[in-house]
Design a protein around this motif. Structure first.
Motif, PDB file in Angstrom:
ATOM      1  N   VAL A  33      -1.444   5.570  -3.132  1.00  0.00           N
ATOM      2  CA  VAL A  33      -1.525   5.146  -1.742  1.00  0.00           C
ATOM      3  C   VAL A  33      -3.081   4.651  -1.537  1.00  0.00           C
ATOM      4  CG1 VAL A  33      -0.949   5.353   0.652  1.00  0.00           C
ATOM      5  CG2 VAL A  33       0.520   6.623  -1.351  1.00  0.00           C
ATOM      6  N   VAL A  68      -5.804   4.510   1.279  1.00  0.00           N
ATOM      7  CA  VAL A  68      -6.065   4.788   2.687  1.00  0.00           C
ATOM      8  C   VAL A  68      -7.590   4.629   2.869  1.00  0.00           C
ATOM      9  CG1 VAL A  68      -4.142   6.467   2.249  1.00  0.00           C
ATOM     10  CG2 VAL A  68      -6.413   7.273   1.824  1.00  0.00           C
ATOM     11  N   ILE A 115      -7.152  12.131   6.710  1.00  0.00           N
ATOM     12  CA  ILE A 115      -6.201  10.959   6.295  1.00  0.00           C
ATOM     13  C   ILE A 115      -5.116  12.071   5.222  1.00  0.00           C
ATOM     14  CG2 ILE A 115      -7.630  10.544   4.255  1.00  0.00           C
ATOM     15  CD1 ILE A 115      -5.246   8.148   6.574  1.00  0.00           C
ATOM     16  N   VAL A 143      -0.963  11.385   5.434  1.00  0.00           N
ATOM     17  CA  VAL A 143      -0.153  10.890   4.317  1.00  0.00           C
ATOM     18  C   VAL A 143       0.760  11.895   3.816  1.00  0.00           C
ATOM     19  CG1 VAL A 143       0.014   9.892   2.201  1.00  0.00           C
ATOM     20  CG2 VAL A 143      -1.990   9.190   3.722  1.00  0.00           C
ATOM     21  N   TYR A 149     -12.451   3.115   1.364  1.00  0.00           N
ATOM     22  CA  TYR A 149     -11.117   3.418   1.223  1.00  0.00           C
ATOM     23  C   TYR A 149     -11.157   4.258   0.030  1.00  0.00           C
ATOM     24  CZ  TYR A 149      -9.620  -0.296   4.276  1.00  0.00           C
ATOM     25  OH  TYR A 149      -9.401  -1.163   5.433  1.00  0.00           O
ATOM     26  N   LEU A 198       6.235   5.388   3.707  1.00  0.00           N
ATOM     27  CA  LEU A 198       4.941   4.882   3.678  1.00  0.00           C
ATOM     28  C   LEU A 198       4.693   3.531   4.113  1.00  0.00           C
ATOM     29  CD1 LEU A 198       3.949   6.868   0.112  1.00  0.00           C
ATOM     30  CD2 LEU A 198       3.252   7.606   2.323  1.00  0.00           C
ATOM     31  N   GLU A 199       5.344   2.736   3.769  1.00  0.00           N
ATOM     32  CA  GLU A 199       5.005   1.401   3.847  1.00  0.00           C
ATOM     33  C   GLU A 199       5.246   1.125   5.627  1.00  0.00           C
ATOM     34  OE1 GLU A 199       5.542  -0.792  -0.350  1.00  0.00           O
ATOM     35  OE2 GLU A 199       7.523  -0.761   0.899  1.00  0.00           O
ATOM     36  N   GLU A 238       5.041   3.439   7.758  1.00  0.00           N
ATOM     37  CA  GLU A 238       3.991   3.937   8.448  1.00  0.00           C
ATOM     38  C   GLU A 238       2.514   3.082   8.703  1.00  0.00           C
ATOM     39  OE1 GLU A 238       4.245   6.455  10.583  1.00  0.00           O
ATOM     40  OE2 GLU A 238       6.219   6.922  10.265  1.00  0.00           O
ATOM     41  N   TYR A 259       1.011   2.368   5.476  1.00  0.00           N
ATOM     42  CA  TYR A 259       0.114   2.729   4.430  1.00  0.00           C
ATOM     43  C   TYR A 259       0.403   1.683   3.370  1.00  0.00           C
ATOM     44  CZ  TYR A 259      -0.654   6.985   6.696  1.00  0.00           C
ATOM     45  OH  TYR A 259      -0.896   8.137   7.575  1.00  0.00           O
ATOM     46  N   GLU A 260      -0.418   1.279   2.695  1.00  0.00           N
ATOM     47  CA  GLU A 260      -0.531   0.380   1.456  1.00  0.00           C
ATOM     48  C   GLU A 260      -0.227   1.010  -0.073  1.00  0.00           C
ATOM     49  OE1 GLU A 260      -3.045  -3.258  -0.807  1.00  0.00           O
ATOM     50  OE2 GLU A 260      -3.896  -2.155   1.042  1.00  0.00           O
TER      51      GLU A 260
END
Length: 215
Positions: free
Chosen positions: A142, A144, A150, A154, A179, A198-199, A201, A203-204
């Protein structure tokens, strides 16, 4: 993780006055590659590797069945001084020693007295355990923003699916220092639901890619 948790406590040692032939026999008998050389008080004063012994041994084409070279004392070929670590040192620091000094074995001492030994094979196995690759799991990477707090944000997403986290690693995102990449291994063979959480929320997820998302 501490050094004392992974070190081998049963160590084959020799005194500096023992012969090269004795070292050769011990290396073969115990299938080891290094022998610490210790004094009467079990303090490490040198170390000998299988390569040291091999280089000091005569050629296989030598006609003499009992060459004099093998009767030389081990002190004549041992490496000294010896890099050592303490039982309460961290394994992560030990990994840096292996890398920076390009060595394959480190004796463990307390007050200069031998306590154990760690080889590069022990170190590699420990890193496998620390990264969680020794258990059945899936890896998720991920991207971030690099800011305090952070990581718990996550990992909170993973609680939604009640999946067990095997390991967490963090490393820089080279294209942009603002990042970081969080690598999380979870004990499931189907990470897709967690990836979608995750996506959702925001997040990449860099890996694995959700086949349902457009590139």
């Amino acid at each position: 993780m501490l050094v004392e948790e992974i070190m081998n406590r049963e160590v084959i040692t020799l005194s500096p006055d023992e012969t090269i032939e004795t070292a050769l026999k011990l290396l073969h008998k115990h299938h080891i590659r290094h022998i610490p050389i210790v004094d009467e008080e079990n303090r490490v004063i040198g170390i000998v590797s299988d390569r040291d012994v091999r280089d000091a041994s005569p050629s296989i084409f030598e006609k003499d069945n009992e060459p004099d070279e093998l009767q030389n004392p081990i002190r004549s070929i041992m490496t000294t001084p010896v890099t050592t670590v303490h039982p309460l040192d961290f394994v992560e620091e030990l990994a840096s020693i292996f890398y920076e000094q390009e060595i394959a074995c480190v004796p463990v001492t307390r007050n200069e007295v031998l306590q154990g030994i760690i080889t590069e094979k022990d170190m590699l196995y420990t890193l496998i355990q620390l990264t969680g690759t020794n258990v059945q799991s899936s890896q998720i990477e991920v991207k971030v923003i690099n800011k305090p707090g952070i990581l718990p944000q996550v990992t909170q997403v993973f609680g939604k699916r009640k999946v067990n986290i095997s390991s967490v690693l963090i490393y820089p995102y080279k294209p942009d220092p603002d990042y970081k990449i969080i690598v999380i291994r979870i004990q499931t063979m189907n990470p897709l639901p967690t990836i979608r959480d995750l996506e959702e929320e925001g997040y990449e997820v860099l890996w694995p890619k959700d086949p349902g998302m457009s590139s």
